[in-house]
Write a protein that holds these residues in place. Sequence first.
Motif, mmCIF file in Angstrom:
data_model
loop_
_atom_site.group_PDB
_atom_site.id
_atom_site.type_symbol
_atom_site.label_atom_id
_atom_site.label_comp_id
_atom_site.label_asym_id
_atom_site.label_seq_id
_atom_site.Cartn_x
_atom_site.Cartn_y
_atom_site.Cartn_z
ATOM 1 N N GLU A 510 -3.502 4.165 -0.127
ATOM 2 C CA GLU A 510 -4.100 2.687 -0.471
ATOM 3 C C GLU A 510 -2.903 1.442 0.027
ATOM 4 O O GLU A 510 -3.169 0.411 0.563
ATOM 5 C CB GLU A 510 -4.126 2.634 -1.937
ATOM 6 C CG GLU A 510 -5.470 3.299 -2.204
ATOM 7 C CD GLU A 510 -5.753 3.335 -3.814
ATOM 8 O OE1 GLU A 510 -5.063 2.699 -4.504
ATOM 9 O OE2 GLU A 510 -6.847 3.754 -4.195
ATOM 10 N N SER A 511 -1.729 1.890 0.052
ATOM 11 C CA SER A 511 -0.781 0.916 0.244
ATOM 12 C C SER A 511 -0.717 0.687 1.981
ATOM 13 O O SER A 511 -0.752 -0.815 2.416
ATOM 14 C CB SER A 511 0.676 1.316 0.179
ATOM 15 O OG SER A 511 1.025 1.589 -1.182
ATOM 16 N N LYS A 512 -1.146 1.761 2.676
ATOM 17 C CA LYS A 512 -1.096 1.681 4.139
ATOM 18 C C LYS A 512 -2.380 0.662 4.460
ATOM 19 O O LYS A 512 -2.327 -0.102 5.143
ATOM 20 C CB LYS A 512 -1.447 2.935 4.677
ATOM 21 C CG LYS A 512 -1.010 2.929 6.041
ATOM 22 C CD LYS A 512 -1.443 4.400 6.623
ATOM 23 C CE LYS A 512 -1.409 4.283 8.283
ATOM 24 N NZ LYS A 512 -1.631 5.776 8.769
ATOM 25 N N ILE A 513 -3.513 0.865 3.728
ATOM 26 C CA ILE A 513 -4.776 -0.160 4.118
ATOM 27 C C ILE A 513 -4.471 -1.218 3.847
ATOM 28 O O ILE A 513 -4.813 -2.465 4.836
ATOM 29 C CB ILE A 513 -5.765 0.474 3.149
ATOM 30 C CG1 ILE A 513 -6.433 1.832 3.544
ATOM 31 C CG2 ILE A 513 -6.867 -0.412 2.870
ATOM 32 C CD1 ILE A 513 -7.251 2.520 2.549
ATOM 33 N N ASN A 514 -3.780 -1.667 2.489
ATOM 34 C CA ASN A 514 -3.376 -3.047 2.370
ATOM 35 C C ASN A 514 -2.519 -3.660 3.286
ATOM 36 O O ASN A 514 -2.957 -4.736 3.896
ATOM 37 C CB ASN A 514 -2.661 -3.022 0.997
ATOM 38 C CG ASN A 514 -3.582 -2.860 -0.140
ATOM 39 O OD1 ASN A 514 -4.752 -3.314 0.057
ATOM 40 N ND2 ASN A 514 -3.136 -2.471 -1.473
ATOM 41 N N SER A 515 -1.578 -3.159 3.930
ATOM 42 C CA SER A 515 -0.805 -3.807 4.997
ATOM 43 C C SER A 515 -1.323 -4.116 6.230
ATOM 44 O O SER A 515 -1.394 -5.056 6.689
ATOM 45 C CB SER A 515 0.385 -2.717 5.225
ATOM 46 O OG SER A 515 0.997 -3.019 6.368
ATOM 47 N N ILE A 516 -2.373 -3.141 6.626
ATOM 48 C CA ILE A 516 -3.110 -3.312 7.789
ATOM 49 C C ILE A 516 -4.118 -4.746 7.780
ATOM 50 O O ILE A 516 -4.173 -5.663 8.368
ATOM 51 C CB ILE A 516 -4.092 -2.414 8.105
ATOM 52 C CG1 ILE A 516 -3.179 -1.327 8.680
ATOM 53 C CG2 ILE A 516 -4.991 -2.695 9.602
ATOM 54 C CD1 ILE A 516 -3.966 0.368 8.591
ATOM 55 N N SER A 517 -4.695 -4.524 6.382
ATOM 56 C CA SER A 517 -5.498 -5.933 6.141
ATOM 57 C C SER A 517 -4.813 -7.004 6.260
ATOM 58 O O SER A 517 -5.447 -8.141 6.521
ATOM 59 C CB SER A 517 -6.323 -5.655 4.739
ATOM 60 O OG SER A 517 -7.325 -4.394 4.517
#
Lengths: 995, 391
Positions: A510-517
């Motif tokens: 989930e942290s990774k997704i947030n950063s890309i967004s």
Amino acid sequence: MRLISAILRNYRLHRELKVEFDPSRTLIGGDNETGKSTLVEAIHRALFLKAKGNTESHREMTSNNGGNPEVELVFEISGIKYNLIKRFGGSGTVSFSSDHRSVVTGPEAEAELASLLGVSGKSGQNQWAHLWVWQGKAGENPSVYASEKQIELFQQLQKLGAAAVLQSDLDNRMSEGFANIVDEIFTNSGKAKTASELYRSETELSDAEKALQVANARMQKLESAMQEMELAKRELPGIEKIQTDLQKELTLLEIREKEIVRLQKEEAAKLYDSRTATEKYNELAQVNKSILKFDRDVQAMNNSLQPRIDQLSRLESSRDALKLESDKAEKEYREAVKDQQSARLLYDFAQAKRQQFESSETLKKLKEKEKSILKLSKELADTEEELSRLPKIDKSFIKKLQGLESALSEAKAVLHGMAAGLTVIKTDQNLSAGGHSIKEGEKLILTEDTELKIGKVILLRITPGGGTSLSEARQLEADAQKSLDEKLNAVGVKGIQDALQVMSSRDELESKINSISTKLSVMDAEQLADELKTAHHDFTAAESRLERMKNQIPASGIAIKNDEIKEYENNMRLECSASDKREAATRKQRDIKLEEWNSSTENFTQTKLGIEEEIRNRDNLKAQLDLLIDTHGDNAIRTQKIVEAESVRDNAEHTLKRTVEAISVLQPDMLELDKKRTTRAIQQNSDRQTELQKQVFSAEVILRSDGLEDPLEDLNKSDLKLKRAKDNWTGINRKAQAFKMLDELFQNEQRTLSDQYTKPLAEKISGYLQCIFGAGTQAQIRFEDSEFSGLALRRAGYSGNTFNFEKLSGGAKEQVAAAVRLAMAEVLAAETDGCLPLVFDDAFAYSDPSRVAQLQRMLDLAAGKGLQIIVLSCNPVDYAGLGAHQIILRDKQSAISQPQTDNDSVNENSSGFASESNLDFAQKNRIPTSLEEEELKKQLINRLTEMGGKAGNQTLRESLGWEEAVYDSIKDGLIETGSVLTGRGRGGSIILSDL
Amino acid sequence: MKATFIHTADWQLGKPFAGVEDQLKRSILQNERMEVIRRIGNIAKENNASFVLVAGDLFDSSTATKSTVSAACSAIGSIGIPVYVIPGNHDHGGAGGIWEQEFYLREQKELAPNLHILLKPEPVELENAVLFPCPLLRRHESIDTTAWLRNFDFEGKSFGDKPMIILAHGSIQSFGAFSDDEESEGGALNQIDVDQLQMKPFDYIALGDWHGTKEVGENVWYSGTPELDRFPKGNEHKQGNTLVVSVTKGEKPEVKVVETKNIEWHEFSINFTDDLGLNYLNDELKDRIGTNANKDLVHLHLDGSLGLEAYSNLEIILESFKSRLIRLKLDNLTTISPNSQEMESLTQRANDPLISRVATKLIELSDSSDNDEASVARIALRELYIACNTK
């Protein structure tokens, strides 16, 4: 004569009654019906009624007891006692004797008796009426009785000092004769009778007076006519002269009037001339004045016009100069506009060029950014794929797992905590627990109800944890295990540790997704397409603009480079701004100049129009002036004309003034007044003249004598006739008066003579009356024509008034009549022996008690003078003061003989009368005593009450059966005390008072 | 020049004599006034008079009857010589007077052409004299009618030696307030100032109005009335004359008084002191009248008192003379009072006490201070006396 005694036998109610009289005063009392009046009647009849006879009188005296009525009378005359016995009836007898004479009887006796008593003619009740006061006759006028006795009276009166001789026949004839003469001459009112000579002379006198008046009037008329005529004739000539003078004056006035009329006509003509000349002169002067004025005006206009024409030319030059300047400014302005257009084109070009450069750059950058965004988007999609493969364990799931696990632990702990421990320490008996036999020392944990059997008889139940909860705890523990297992199975993990592992992996992804967004969002991937489109459009637009301008742009411009463009553009911008400024400045200058020129042109035009107007006016004026001069000539001609007109005018005015003055001298205002005045005066004078002529004429008519008789002579005759008539009348009147005087004297002297005869009688009457009415009381009585008359009473203190007998009250009549009788008796008594009996039978019924007391003095006085007074009364107590010998008669039953003759009987009698049941005095006109009065008052009140408290006097009195005097007396008493009130209405009534 | 003329005046023709009751007797008096004119005519002839002067009051009134006028003219006409007349107060010459009446003028012309009425105060020249008439033009003239003569201008006139005669009517100053005219109210009217005229050259002044003949001055005379018309006032008052005057210019006139009266007017008084006075009265009357009838007038004044019977006799005497005389004018103040005998016969009547008493009373009353009552009482007494003596 004096009565001594009387005995009545069988006389009416008296069987036998003997009465002895006192020589002076006898009072006979007795109730009604006891025979008092009968007694005196019997005595009177014995004296005056012949015994033998069967007349009404004889029959009346008969007694019920039978036997002939008999009266035995003893009387005395001049000391001789006479005894008279008469037995009345058809066979009546008489016996008469005296001290000096033996008995005579029959007619002889009657004759002797009559002679002795001086009776002549018929017998009857009228005999001795002057001495005998019968009941009810007391109030009659006694003059009648006096007249009957006049001869005897005069004989005695003359003896008493009235020495006068009776008038003779000649006296009477004279008296009557003169009375007749006077009666023929005069009427009752003292005027002359029409048939008399006196009346004729009076008429003659008044006729003569009238005739004289007529003659006088006629003479006066003549004289005044004469006087009027003389005055008129004297005045007339003067009037005529005045008339002539006035006529002359009037003629003069008429002449003056004509002259005035003529002058006034002349004045009108002159006035017209003068006015015409003045008008003409004024006209000429006016025209001249106008011409001169026009001339002056034209001149003035010319003078004012010149400077204005000069000004106009100046305005024209100025206007032209301004035109040049305006054109020049216009030119400059047009050049500036051209410059401005060139600069603007270049500046537009520079701008377009710069936009072309800038849009190309932007396009390039946008394409690179498009590549980066595509790469990041791939990475994001991969990571999200990975995450979706892991069970969805999050922190709350974990927490739930942990909760279930701890619940299971807890349930196990509870189960263990509840179990009871049993240990068999020693035993002698078989023990079983729950069917399981346990041996000594055994220990058991009991987690559920267990029966413990000890020996054969002892059985115990053990319940751990208080009862049933042990199984519940075992259930709870199983349930908790089950829940936990179900949860773990749902996510596919074995236990909590496993779950925790999964949860950690998920966090990482989930942290990774947030950063890309985040990266993608910074690069604004959505707007990129628009930006690309805009940039492309801008570039194309700039390209086309440039394409359009390329032909107008100098080569240097087209060749410009990207890096130069900004400076170039700036330069062009400055260039454009400068040309704008210049354009504005030149435009402004041009507008000013144009305005100046316009204004100048307007001014010029206006000025020019004004001047043109003035010139037109001046020209009009000039034209008129010229016309006038043409008409009226030039100055010299006109002046000549004016001078001539002036002269004509002055002449006319002068003539007019002279005429006016001439009129004024003649005073036309006064003329009318003078004429009126004179005419009036003539009229008045003429009137006066006519009046005077009329006066003369009418005087002449009056004065023209018919010559048949002379008015003066007539006057003289009338005068003398009057004198003669007067003399005649005086003589006749004197004679008539003389007869009157004779008649009066005869009458007076006759009266005086009569008074002389009657004086002693009147004095005696007065003496008696004074006993009753007091000192100073005088009686009057006259003797006229052989009769007594004029009986009157004069009392002291009644202002000398004389009361005629007929006017006296009932009581006073009784008293005065009694006095007259006494006086007459006194006089007549002297004829015989100085004594006569006087009988008063109920003679003072109307007299009140106090008068009755006074009466006794009078009666006593008479007795004192020798008369025998016999008073009969049913109320003898009233006469107690007389000191008389009293005889009381009883009622017929007891009155057989001896009446009571002592004083005691008075008391007996007075008590006796109270017993009279019907109070008959009320019916018999006697005045009641106070005691009786009270009784009567009661009767009246009672009767009045029975009648409803109100009654007419007559009705009430008749109802009571009372005499009027009694009724009135009682009623008045009641009114006085207020017991009854007087009512209204005719005849009078009374009302019972509330009191 | 000498003039002889008749001076007369106050004829008063037509005087009514109203005091005379009897018509016939009145006519006698009136006729006598006409007759005297004829007697005057005779005197004029006897004395050769050339004219007659009537100094006023020819007629008794301005309204004289026609018969009077005719009779007067007839009588005057018979005189034959001119008769000059001035109007007096009785027949004044003013408006409406007798002299203006048509009837008079006619009769005068026909019967008395010799009659000249002088109505103007101006000289009238005659053959032998000049008349100066002073007519009265109204009954009561307050100015002196002779006043015009005082200032008369004689210078301008020449009357030669004709005597100048004034004719005037009125009372003169010296008479004072006394006038002879019965009708005059006294002095102030119709006054003539003779003194002022005597200074002038007049020869005779002929005056009228005063009924007695009177010489006022040597040439001033009242002729008086020629026939009496009233009872004379006093003895000096001579009436019933006519004057025959002869006058020469500047000389004292000769005046002859001629009696012309025919009727006698007597006046006398008697005071009765007792009943015998009656005889005296009878004698006096017989002396004066004699046996005449209708020729005399008597004014008799009686006074004093007479007894009852005497008074009755007086009445008988008076009755006779009243009949014989033209007029008996009686002022009878005689009182009736019974004489002692009469008194006794009335008052001393023992058998008629009433009459005695009345008579006594009347005698008392006849002495009353009230005159009327007293005279009535006297008459009554007389009547009583008569009654007693006739019955």
